[in-house]
Each structure stands twice: as C-alpha cells, then as structure tokens.
Design a protein around this motif. Structure first.
Motif, PDB file in Angstrom:
ATOM      1  N   PRO A 190       0.805  -1.230   0.000  1.00 44.04           N
ATOM      2  CA  PRO A 190       0.000   0.000   0.000  1.00 44.04           C
ATOM      3  C   PRO A 190       0.832   1.271   0.000  1.00 44.04           C
ATOM      4  CG  PRO A 190      -0.065  -1.063   2.152  1.00 44.04           C
ATOM      5  CD  PRO A 190       0.594  -2.036   1.222  1.00 44.04           C
ATOM      6  N   ALA A 191       2.102   1.210   0.377  1.00 44.64           N
ATOM      7  CA  ALA A 191       2.935   2.413   0.381  1.00 44.64           C
ATOM      8  C   ALA A 191       3.090   2.996  -1.014  1.00 44.64           C
ATOM      9  CB  ALA A 191       4.306   2.111   0.975  1.00 44.64           C
ATOM     10  N   VAL A 192       3.007   2.147  -2.046  1.00 42.84           N
ATOM     11  CA  VAL A 192       3.251   2.631  -3.409  1.00 42.84           C
ATOM     12  C   VAL A 192       1.993   2.630  -4.271  1.00 42.84           C
ATOM     13  CG1 VAL A 192       5.691   2.017  -3.377  1.00 42.84           C
ATOM     14  CG2 VAL A 192       4.029   0.346  -4.188  1.00 42.84           C
ATOM     15  N   HIS A 205       7.298  18.754   7.047  1.00 42.14           N
ATOM     16  CA  HIS A 205       8.480  17.929   7.251  1.00 42.14           C
ATOM     17  C   HIS A 205       8.459  16.746   6.283  1.00 42.14           C
ATOM     18  CE1 HIS A 205      11.381  15.356   9.376  1.00 42.14           C
ATOM     19  NE2 HIS A 205      11.835  16.484   9.895  1.00 42.14           N
ATOM     20  N   ARG A 206       9.621  16.236   5.915  1.00 43.43           N
ATOM     21  CA  ARG A 206       9.675  15.123   4.974  1.00 43.43           C
ATOM     22  C   ARG A 206       9.137  13.834   5.575  1.00 43.43           C
ATOM     23  NH1 ARG A 206      14.182  15.100   1.997  1.00 43.43           N
ATOM     24  NH2 ARG A 206      13.973  12.913   1.426  1.00 43.43           N
ATOM     25  N   SER A 207       8.968  13.777   6.890  1.00 39.02           N
ATOM     26  CA  SER A 207       8.396  12.582   7.503  1.00 39.02           C
ATOM     27  C   SER A 207       6.873  12.655   7.608  1.00 39.02           C
ATOM     28  CB  SER A 207       8.979  12.371   8.903  1.00 39.02           C
ATOM     29  OG  SER A 207       8.606  13.427   9.770  1.00 39.02           O
ATOM     30  N   GLU A 208       6.264  13.784   7.168  1.00 44.44           N
ATOM     31  CA  GLU A 208       4.817  13.891   7.272  1.00 44.44           C
ATOM     32  C   GLU A 208       4.123  14.116   5.935  1.00 44.44           C
ATOM     33  OE1 GLU A 208       3.665  17.129   9.807  1.00 44.44           O
ATOM     34  OE2 GLU A 208       5.079  18.528   8.895  1.00 44.44           O
ATOM     35  N   LEU A 248      11.988   8.116  -3.136  1.00 44.91           N
ATOM     36  CA  LEU A 248      12.642   9.282  -2.553  1.00 44.91           C
ATOM     37  C   LEU A 248      12.174   9.553  -1.124  1.00 44.91           C
ATOM     38  CD1 LEU A 248      12.504  11.652  -5.652  1.00 44.91           C
ATOM     39  CD2 LEU A 248      14.478  10.374  -4.816  1.00 44.91           C
ATOM     40  N   ALA A 249      11.090   8.902  -0.706  1.00 47.41           N
ATOM     41  CA  ALA A 249      10.540   9.115   0.634  1.00 47.41           C
ATOM     42  C   ALA A 249      11.005   8.001   1.561  1.00 47.41           C
ATOM     43  CB  ALA A 249       9.018   9.157   0.572  1.00 47.41           C
ATOM     44  N   LEU A 278       5.893   4.292   4.054  1.00 50.12           N
ATOM     45  CA  LEU A 278       4.800   3.532   4.654  1.00 50.12           C
ATOM     46  C   LEU A 278       3.936   4.425   5.547  1.00 50.12           C
ATOM     47  CD1 LEU A 278       3.608   0.724   4.609  1.00 50.12           C
ATOM     48  CD2 LEU A 278       5.072   0.108   6.538  1.00 50.12           C
ATOM     49  N   LEU A 279       4.523   5.498   6.051  1.00 48.95           N
ATOM     50  CA  LEU A 279       3.749   6.483   6.813  1.00 48.95           C
ATOM     51  C   LEU A 279       3.001   7.441   5.893  1.00 48.95           C
ATOM     52  CD1 LEU A 279       6.401   7.550   9.506  1.00 48.95           C
ATOM     53  CD2 LEU A 279       4.726   5.684   9.641  1.00 48.95           C
ATOM     54  N   LEU A 280       3.517   7.612   4.670  1.00 52.74           N
ATOM     55  CA  LEU A 280       3.012   8.648   3.760  1.00 52.74           C
ATOM     56  C   LEU A 280       2.164   8.042   2.648  1.00 52.74           C
ATOM     57  CD1 LEU A 280       6.243  10.827   3.408  1.00 52.74           C
ATOM     58  CD2 LEU A 280       4.507  10.846   5.209  1.00 52.74           C
ATOM     59  N   ARG A 281       1.296   7.117   2.988  1.00 47.90           N
ATOM     60  CA  ARG A 281       0.459   6.467   1.993  1.00 47.90           C
ATOM     61  C   ARG A 281      -0.600   7.435   1.472  1.00 47.90           C
ATOM     62  NH1 ARG A 281       0.079   3.570   6.511  1.00 47.90           N
ATOM     63  NH2 ARG A 281      -2.196   3.863   6.565  1.00 47.90           N
TER      64      ARG A 281
END
Length: 624
Positions: free
Chosen positions: A95-97, A407-410, A435-436, A440-443
């Motif tokens: 699901p991440a991609v 932020h790049r983590s959000e 690039l992320a 998996l957090l940014l689905r």
C-alpha cells in the motif's frame, strides 16, 4: 466573486504570475485565506492548460494530489471533474506505493479551473505579460506589465513554468515559445539574475498528437480503467470511466528509421544545452541508452471527448517532423497515422532551488516566492504542490502569521521541497516513492489523516469536512481496538481460512493477529460475524486503513521511531549568519555547500549532497 480585469493597476496583498498548475493553487490559496489577490497570465484561456499529457497523478504523483486535496488545494477536484479514466497503479505491490492516476479531458480541465477561480472572492484575473519585478530595500513591492501598468504587492509568487526565455525545437528548427502557439517570457530571468539569483537551463519534451480516425485500434491491446474507479478528492462522491486507452510497441524498423534522424536531433548535435528528465527520456534517448531493447511500449491516450486528438505516450521526441512521421507509421496499428501536431522539445531557464527557504521564499529578495518549473521540477503535480505551499506562505507573511513548512516525515510535499533545496540536482526533479524514507507512513490512503488538520487551521478546509475526518478517525481507533481485543474462534473462521489455503487455527487468536496474514481480507473476516460488525462494514475506507495499520504494524512503528530521530536532529538549529569557516575539519566541498545553502538545522545539513557523515560529526561537535 472573482473577476477578469482588462488592465491591472492598484494594490494587492499577493500577486501570482502565471496561470499554470502552480499559479492556480497559489492564487486560490491566497484568495481563500483572505488576501486581496491578483493572478496575472498571458492568456486567460490558457489557465490550467494540460500542455503535455492530459493526465493527473501516477506513481508518487498521485500521493501529491491527495496531499494537495487534504490541505484544501483544488487539483484533486479538477482532476475528478474532468477525468476520463481512473486507475490505481501498483496494486500488486504494498500500500505504500499504491498511486491513483487519471486520464483527463484537456478541454474540460482548464474550463473547470477557470470557473473555479472566478467563483473565489478576493481574486482578480488579469491578462498581462509581466516584464518587471519591482524591488525596494531587498524586498519585492510589485510587478510591472508589458503595457506599463504597475501593480503594487506585498508578496509575489512567480510561477513561470517553461516560459522563461523558452525555445521550442523540432529537428534543427527552433522557434521561441514555452508551449505550442504561445510566446516566451523574456527579460524576467535577466532581471532576477541582476538581483543575485543564479539560473540554469533545462529541457522537456512532448510527443506527437495523432488523429483518432487514422489509427487501427482493432490491432491494439485495450487498457481499461478500474471498476469501480476511485476519485482523488475527499469532496468527490463518485467518478466514472469514459474512455479506453490502447497499447502498442515500437519495432526494430522504428528504431532504425529514427536513427537516420540523429544527425538532425537538437539533443545529439548540441543545440539543446539543458538537461532533460532522465526518468522520462525521449524516444531517441531510449534507443541510445537501451540499445539492447528491440521495442518500447507506447500507450495511445485520447485527449478529450470533444476532440479526435490522441496522445502518443512513450514517444516524446524533438526529431525532424518527417522522421517522426515515418517512425510512427512503422508501429503496429499506426501505419496510416495522420499527424495533428509533431512532437517537440522545450528548452527554458530555471533558478537553482537552493536559493529558496523551505517555505519557497527566495533568500535574495523578501516577499518573492518561486513555485513550479522555475525551481527545476517536472510535472503538473509537483508544480501544484509548490504553488499551494508558496501561496499559503505568501498569505501568512502578509498576515504576519509566520510560515508553514511540511516535514519530509509527514508529507511527500515535504520530501519534494526538502530535496529541491538540499540535493541540487542538474536535471528536472520528478517525485518517486523511492525518494521518501518514510513512505509507509506517507500512503495516499491516509493523506487526509496526516494533513487535513493543517488545511483546517489555515482556513482552506471547512469545519464540516474536518468534523467528518475526526469521526472517521474515531471509528478507525474503535475498530483497531476491537480487533486487538476480540478473539477469533477456530470454528468461526477455519472454513474461510481453508478456502484461502491458509493453515487453520487450533486455538482462539486476536482478530488483529489473523488480519496480519497476507491472504486474509479484513472485510471478509468481519462479514463472517454477521450483524456484529455491521457498523464497521458500512465504512470500507476505515476497514482498509485498519487492515493496513494492523498488517504493517511493526514496520510502521519502526518508521515512526526513525522519523522521531530525524526530528530531534532538526531541533539542533544553525544560526542564519553562522560562519562555517570557523569549523575546523570540514571538507572543502562541505564548506562550499553549507555556505551556499545555509541549512537551518543539523538535520537539513546532513541531507545536502556532498556533506559527509564526517562533516556532520565535526559540525555537531562545534555546535554543541
């Protein structure tokens, strides 16, 4: 309501220059946040024009559109309204991609964009060519147009696309212009350079357009949309597929024909100096770089319900027109193809994005924001994401409300902007899931859960939509807690597991544990219990999110811990006027890069290309 003015004069809070995807988002955001806003464009009818492929989304790009929508931007709504075919890509992967993509009507998309803008209060649309950026005390104070008009502004967002000193190439024939039939923007790049901003040269390309009636579709492989299709926007209830696309392939004969034109290719002869996108090469570049391949995939995509124009995806080229025609007609199904327009390349100026802050304001001139291809990016979605952030920050600055940085983590938008500023690539930047670090957090399925709170606080998301999100979040937490506490009895689920070829249960286990089996569907599992979980089965999106959260729980927790470590490194601030020459032990390359980019934190410094872990260790010790 918005209005179109024949001539632009007077004072505005925010002036947006350019009516592409970046300009649309910037103008809409600033106006909706309460700023008196002007959108200047050379041609009002060109606002929102899909100048290359009339498609929105795709791998990672679909994530950007979902994030734009969650923040209150408009691209997702426009894509849904004008969509002709919708597909969720990468279904066979995790699901991440997963990424949504739509083929869109090139005539309807700009019409809907213009209609949307004209419905906004605080917005004037002015058909004008900007020839000057006015500056006072190292800060923008307005713009000047070709007819001599002056518009005062407290902030300016420049979204010039591929138009700065643009030249279009077909073979060795060069014509000034940033898009077929549209003139370039000249003088602005030189003016900005005089203020100390440094620029480079890039190129992009587009394929031929063919007449649909000249194509033998019976010989081609059909490519259908999803059933049922999914929309981009949380505001859209339903979308539908209206077209079928078709697939064919080049042949060895095609490649041989195209090679005969290489001596007249502006790319191979050195006439084009700018770097093109490595990830989306022209057909001639593919033939050279992948010499061992005897064929390349070509997708024929209708451009509009009201047009016979077919976009030849995979055949971007700047070869001479006669070579293009001969090469196209060597492809199965295209033997009698009639050209509506040949392919061409566009070479244009851009400004190195390391000269920007993370809120997209130029470091050289206060109040001047850049968004889109002027920053060296490629793609409608990357442009729209930057336009939204630049428009938000221009409005916040005018209102004295600080800055907005993701932020790049959000968010993928955070990855995009951080990469632009710190990595300094020499080719057009295109967003990829790879690039992320925290993908998996940014689905795409949780974009609204991640970002809608910001859109609500900024005034771009209404209270009703935000309340609905909070209700869904409560349902999700309730479902996850229930699945963790409720135990599945063998007699209730073993028959279902046998159908899947899964090993049976010998004793009761939590439903959450059973959900982690890759072949188990949470919806099917809950359906086994009849009315007991009827409340959850009414919310398919909640069930999907719960299934992902449970199945990938360990990986998600690990990425959350890594993201927290990154945030801690970014809390170690570096003063804006820090003297890096005082730090002994930095490499020459690190010293040069750090002085040029001036990262605001140790975490940002660590992501700059050419700054090694050893350099960061030395810098961290000095800062302590």
């Amino acid at each position: 309501m918005g209005r179109i003015l024949r001539r632009g004069e007077g004072s505005y809070d925010v002036v947006v220059v350019g009516g592409g995807h970046a300009g649309i988002e910037a103008a809409a955001a600033a106006a909706r946040m309460g700023c008196r806003t002007a959108l200047l464009t050379m041609d009002v009818r060109a606002i929102g024009r899909l100048s290359c492929n009339p498609a929105i989304g795709g791998t990672a790009k679909g994530h950007l559109v979902k994030e734009i929508d969650a923040l209150g931007g408009v691209m997702g709504v426009l894509a849904d309204r004008s969509g002709l075919q919708f597909k969720l890509l990468n279904r066979s992967k995790g699901p991440a991609v997963w990424s949504l993509r739509s083929q869109n009507d090139k005539r309807l998309y700009p019409l809907y964009a213009q209609e949307l803008l004209l419905q906004l209060p605080n917005l004037d649309i002015i058909p004008a060519t900007v020839t000057g950026i006015l500056v006072r005390h190292d800060r923008v104070c307005g713009v000047k147009t070709e007819d001599g008009s002056v518009l005062k502004a407290r902030a300016v967002v420049l979204c010039s696309g591929t138009f700065l000193n643009a030249v279009m190439w077909t073979g060795l024939r060069a014509v000034k212009g940033g898009r077929a039939g549209e003139p370039p923007a000249e003088g602005i790049a030189e003016l900005l350079t005089s203020y100390g901003l440094q620029r480079g040269r890039l190129k992009t390309g587009t394929p031929p357009r063919l007449a649909a009636e000249s194509i033998d579709f019976h010989r081609l492989e059909p490519s259908y949309g999803d059933d049922p299709p999914q929309p981009f926007s949380f505001r859209t209830k339903q979308v539908r597929n209206r077209i079928v696309c078709y697939v064919t392939h080049t042949t060895p004969e095609t490649h041989e024909i195209l090679r005969r034109g290489f001596d007249r290719s502006p790319m191979f002869t050195g006439h084009i100096k700018g770097r093109g996108p490595r990830y989306c090469p022209s057909i001639e570049d593919k033939i050279v770089r992948f010499a061992d391949k005897s064929s390349h995939r070509i997708v024929l995509e209708p451009e509009s319900l009201g047009s016979n124009s077919i976009y030849v995806n995979g055949f971007s080229t700047s070869l001479p027109e006669e070579i293009q025609e001969e090469g196209i007609r060597s492809i199965p199904g295209l033997e009698r193809a009639v050209f509506l327009r040949p392919g061409y390349a566009v070479e244009y100026d851009y400004f190195f994005p390391w000269q920007l802050t993370h809120w997209l304001e130029t470091k050289a001139l206060g109040g001047l924001f850049f968004a889109g291809q002027i920053n060296g990016t490629s793609g409608y979605e990357e442009a729209a994401a930057q336009g939204l952030i630049a428009g938000i920050n221009a409005a916040l600055q005018v209102q004295g409300r600080g800055t907005f940085v993701l932020h790049r983590s959000e968010a993928y938008i955070g990855v995009l902007i951080d990469d632009l500023i710190t990595k300094m690539g020499d080719e057009p930047y295109r967003m990829f899931t790879a690039l992320a670090e925290y993908r998996l957090l940014l689905r795409q399925d949780n974009a609204d859960r991640r970002l809608m709170r910001y859109g609500y606080e900024l005034g771009l998301i209404d209270a009703q939509a935000y309340e609905q999100l909070l209700e869904r979040e409560e349902l999700l937490q309730r479902l996850v807690a229930t699945l963790q506490s409720e135990r599945a009895a063998p007699e209730a689920v073993n028959a279902y597991l046998a159908e899947l070829g899964e090993s049976p249960l010998e004793e009761p286990v939590p439903l959450a544990q059973l959900t982690r089996r890759p072949n188990v569907s949470l919806a099917a599992l809950l359906a086994l219990y009849g009315e007991r979980y009827a409340w959850a089965l009414r919310y398919p999106q909640v069930i999907q999110e719960a299934e992902i959260e449970l199945r990938y729980h360990g990986y998600i927790q690990r990425q959350l811990r890594e993201a927290e470590l990154l945030r801690q490194s970014e809390q170690i601030r570096i003063p804006e006027d820090f003297d890096y020459t005082r730090v002994r032990g930095l490499s020459a390359e690190a010293l040069e890069k750090l002085q040029r980019i001036r990262p605001p934190s140790l975490g940002h410094a660590a992501r700059i290309a050419g700054v090694s872990p050893a350099d960061i260790a030395v810098l961290a010790l000095y800062l302590q």
